[in-house]
Motif scaffolding. Structure first.
Motif, PDB file in Angstrom:
ATOM      1  N   LEU A   1      -2.132 -13.451  -1.696  1.00  0.00           N
ATOM      2  CA  LEU A   1      -1.902 -13.001  -0.330  1.00  0.00           C
ATOM      3  C   LEU A   1      -1.835 -14.240   0.554  1.00  0.00           C
TER       4      LEU A   1
ATOM      5  N   LEU B   1       0.014  -1.901   7.563  1.00  0.00           N
ATOM      6  CA  LEU B   1      -0.219  -3.345   7.590  1.00  0.00           C
ATOM      7  C   LEU B   1       0.828  -4.083   8.415  1.00  0.00           C
TER       8      LEU B   1
ATOM      9  N   ALA C   1      -0.239  -7.563   3.481  1.00  0.00           N
ATOM     10  CA  ALA C   1      -1.673  -7.836   3.394  1.00  0.00           C
ATOM     11  C   ALA C   1      -1.984  -9.270   3.818  1.00  0.00           C
TER      12      ALA C   1
ATOM     13  N   VAL D   1      -8.832  -4.340   8.155  1.00  0.00           N
ATOM     14  CA  VAL D   1      -7.677  -4.795   7.375  1.00  0.00           C
ATOM     15  C   VAL D   1      -7.959  -4.685   5.880  1.00  0.00           C
TER      16      VAL D   1
ATOM     17  N   ALA E   1       0.661   1.181   3.311  1.00  0.00           N
ATOM     18  CA  ALA E   1       1.257  -0.151   3.309  1.00  0.00           C
ATOM     19  C   ALA E   1       1.977  -0.420   4.624  1.00  0.00           C
TER      20      ALA E   1
ATOM     21  N   ILE F   1      -5.856  -2.457   3.210  1.00  0.00           N
ATOM     22  CA  ILE F   1      -5.223  -3.056   2.028  1.00  0.00           C
ATOM     23  C   ILE F   1      -5.613  -2.287   0.771  1.00  0.00           C
TER      24      ILE F   1
ATOM     25  N   LEU G   1      -9.689  -6.570  -4.461  1.00  0.00           N
ATOM     26  CA  LEU G   1      -9.221  -7.513  -3.453  1.00  0.00           C
ATOM     27  C   LEU G   1     -10.226  -8.652  -3.358  1.00  0.00           C
TER      28      LEU G   1
ATOM     29  N   LEU H   1      -4.783  -9.977  -4.521  1.00  0.00           N
ATOM     30  CA  LEU H   1      -4.891  -8.534  -4.716  1.00  0.00           C
ATOM     31  C   LEU H   1      -4.399  -8.205  -6.116  1.00  0.00           C
TER      32      LEU H   1
END
Length: 230
Positions: free
Chosen positions: A173, A61, A204, A75, A58, A79, A94, A184
């Protein structure tokens, strides 16, 4: 005779130009492959560097060095890694918002083809946690999928239960302006997934915006939103 000779020379020149163009194309592809390989190595090294500093996926990010070289696939991969390592979620998916306003699954872990087919496309009117998160711009918490007021479609409930998702949290997000770029969702077989879900969702959303992904749905009150439990 002169005309014939001219045609031969013209054909030879055209062939030479094609050969040169093909050679340049091969060289360009080779050079680009080397660049792409170097960028992938750089991303991996930056991930390791963040972890050595005590951060998890995390934290990656929010790492400016990583984001400077990250494209959308990188990316998305980060995530998903973070969703599985920084929370108690057993499965996750996602979804990114497409230009037509529909959520489509871009990455997932732990789901079979029946689940993925059924929830392949989700809109704001869909009786799902992710659809509601998209429509409201707010996190949606479902403590019991079977008894939830969100999942009113028996077929959807059946697919959720078959996949072992009896509790979940769907986080929108968003970019800095509140535009929803995707959703997500964290799933669990018993309890609502725990962890820094809101922080992960924040990172994210910013990371997706930074790599150029844009959404078309705008939340009126994302910053003031509270988790919706259903």
């Amino acid at each position: 005779m002169d005309q014939r000779l001219g045609q031969v020379r013209a054909a030879a020149e055209a062939q030479r130009r094609r050969a040169v163009a093909q050679r340049d194309h091969v060289i360009a592809r080779s050079e680009q492959s080397l660049v792409d390989l170097e960028v992938r190595k750089t991303r991996a090294a930056l991930r390791r560097q963040v972890r050595r500093r005590g951060g998890n996926d995390a934290a990656v990010l929010f790492d400016l060095d990583f984001l400077a070289v990250a494209d959308e696939p990188a990316v998305v991969d980060t995530i998903l890694r973070a969703a599985l390592t920084a929370t108690t979620a057993l499965t996750c998916d996602l979804q990114l918002l497409a230009p037509d306003g529909v959520l489509r699954i871009r990455a997932q872990h732990g789901f079979g083809p029946d689940f993925l087919d059924h929830f392949a496309e989700v809109g704001t009117g869909s009786p799902t946690a992710c659809g509601l998160a998209l429509a409201t711009g707010r996190p949606v918490v479902v403590t019991d999928t079977e008894r939830s007021r969100v999942y009113t479609d028996p077929a959807a409930v059946g697919h959720m239960l078959d996949a072992g998702s009896r509790a979940l949290v769907s986080h929108p997000l968003c970019d800095r302006d509140g535009a929803v770029l995707g959703v997500l969702s964290f799933h669990h077989s018993r309890d609502v997934p725990r962890g820094d879900l809101a922080l992960l969702a924040l990172g994210a959303g910013r990371a997706l915006a930074g790599c150029g992904h844009s959404g078309v749905s705008r939340s009126p009150s994302v910053t003031a939103a509270r988790d919706r439990v259903l």
